[in-house]
Scaffold this active site. Structure first.
Site, PDB file in Angstrom:
ATOM      1  CB  CYS A   1       1.062   1.112   4.367  1.00  0.00           C
ATOM      2  SG  CYS A   1      -0.531   0.621   5.064  1.00  0.00           S
TER       3      CYS A   1
ATOM      4  CB  THR B   1      -6.861   6.845  -7.309  1.00  0.00           C
ATOM      5  OG1 THR B   1      -6.309   7.871  -6.476  1.00  0.00           O
ATOM      6  CG2 THR B   1      -7.838   7.462  -8.302  1.00  0.00           C
TER       7      THR B   1
ATOM      8  CB  CYS C   1      -0.920  -0.032   1.220  1.00  0.00           C
ATOM      9  SG  CYS C   1      -1.799   1.508   1.480  1.00  0.00           S
TER      10      CYS C   1
ATOM     11  CG  HIS D   1      -7.100   9.106   1.132  1.00  0.00           C
ATOM     12  ND1 HIS D   1      -7.165   7.815   0.639  1.00  0.00           N
ATOM     13  CD2 HIS D   1      -7.451   9.917   0.118  1.00  0.00           C
ATOM     14  CE1 HIS D   1      -7.520   7.865  -0.641  1.00  0.00           C
ATOM     15  NE2 HIS D   1      -7.704   9.126  -0.988  1.00  0.00           N
TER      16      HIS D   1
ATOM     17  CG  ASP E   1      -2.877  15.191  -3.165  1.00  0.00           C
ATOM     18  OD1 ASP E   1      -3.805  14.450  -2.812  1.00  0.00           O
ATOM     19  OD2 ASP E   1      -2.345  15.121  -4.303  1.00  0.00           O
TER      20      ASP E   1
HETATM   21  P1  5GP Z   1      -8.122   9.504  -4.025  1.00  0.00           P
HETATM   22  O1  5GP Z   1      -8.295   9.736  -5.497  1.00  0.00           O
HETATM   23  O2  5GP Z   1      -7.815   8.052  -3.721  1.00  0.00           O
HETATM   24  O3  5GP Z   1      -9.220  10.058  -3.178  1.00  0.00           O
HETATM   25  O4  5GP Z   1      -6.865  10.377  -3.608  1.00  0.00           O
HETATM   26  C1  5GP Z   1      -5.552   9.933  -3.710  1.00  0.00           C
HETATM   27  C2  5GP Z   1      -4.679  11.160  -3.622  1.00  0.00           C
HETATM   28  O5  5GP Z   1      -3.359  10.728  -3.392  1.00  0.00           O
HETATM   29  C3  5GP Z   1      -4.638  12.006  -4.909  1.00  0.00           C
HETATM   30  O6  5GP Z   1      -5.075  13.328  -4.609  1.00  0.00           O
HETATM   31  C4  5GP Z   1      -3.176  11.960  -5.333  1.00  0.00           C
HETATM   32  O7  5GP Z   1      -2.717  13.182  -5.869  1.00  0.00           O
HETATM   33  C5  5GP Z   1      -2.470  11.594  -4.036  1.00  0.00           C
HETATM   34  N1  5GP Z   1      -1.230  10.846  -4.226  1.00  0.00           N
HETATM   35  C6  5GP Z   1      -1.047   9.771  -5.050  1.00  0.00           C
HETATM   36  N2  5GP Z   1       0.215   9.332  -4.950  1.00  0.00           N
HETATM   37  C7  5GP Z   1       0.838  10.125  -4.046  1.00  0.00           C
HETATM   38  C8  5GP Z   1       2.162  10.162  -3.512  1.00  0.00           C
HETATM   39  O8  5GP Z   1       3.036   9.352  -3.853  1.00  0.00           O
HETATM   40  N3  5GP Z   1       2.443  11.121  -2.607  1.00  0.00           N
HETATM   41  C9  5GP Z   1       1.503  12.042  -2.200  1.00  0.00           C
HETATM   42  N4  5GP Z   1       1.894  12.958  -1.307  1.00  0.00           N
HETATM   43  N5  5GP Z   1       0.239  12.033  -2.672  1.00  0.00           N
HETATM   44  C10 5GP Z   1      -0.087  11.091  -3.584  1.00  0.00           C
HETATM   45 ZN    ZN Z   2      -2.282   1.206   3.693  1.00  0.00          ZN
END
Ligand code: 5GP
Ligand code: ZN
Length: 118
Positions: free
Chosen positions: A12, A99, A9, A104, A35
């Site tokens: 994680c 995603t 993950c 979160h 983010d």
């Molecule tokens: P979801 O679409 O799952 O609600 O949000 C996932 C968020 O994680 C997205 O806003 C994306 O920009 C952020 N994200 C994805 N990979 C990384 C990463 O490696 N580091 C950080 N800081 N944010 C990430």
């Molecule tokens: Zn996790």
């Protein structure tokens, strides 16, 4: 003790520090970081330290933790001086736009938000 799911993950790995992130807030239950692809001047992700795949995976025993996550969002918003308002978003599952399969909260602020979301 790590589950197979947690070992692969992304969040994680961010919580444990093996993938770098910009920390914004942390305590014994929660880690918050910037983010990587911000959608507002302030865009912070607030995650539980323990691996929980999504809000849909939680049960009554985790309600205190869920409240703690929301309280952390409010505390960070105050620290970031978001007194004009902000938005807290939780995406759940494919239709919800999730995603990363580690629960979160998105804290978004520093600009006026629009409604409805896409
Ligand atoms: P979801 O679409 O799952 O609600 O949000 C996932 C968020 O994680 C997205 O806003 C994306 O920009 C952020 N994200 C994805 N990979 C990384 C990463 O490696 N580091 C950080 N800081 N944010 C990430
Ligand atoms: Zn996790």
């Amino acid at each position: 003790m790590y589950t197979v799911e947690a070992m692969s993950c992304l969040f994680c790995k961010i919580v444990e520090g093996s993938i770098p992130s910009t920390a914004v807030f942390q305590d014994d239950r929660v880690y918050a970081f910037a983010d990587i692809n911000p959608q507002a001047p302030v865009h912070v992700l607030i995650v539980p330290r323990e691996h929980i795949a999504s809000l849909d995976e939680t049960d009554a025993s985790q309600r205190a933790l869920l409240g703690h996550l929301l309280g952390a969002a409010a505390e960070i918003a105050r620290t970031k001086k978001l007194g004009k308002g902000y938005r807290v978003v939780v995406n759940i599952g494919p239709d919800g736009g999730q995603t990363v399969d580690h629960l979160h909260l998105h804290l978004l602020g520093g600009r006026a938000m629009t409604w409805p979301p896409g």
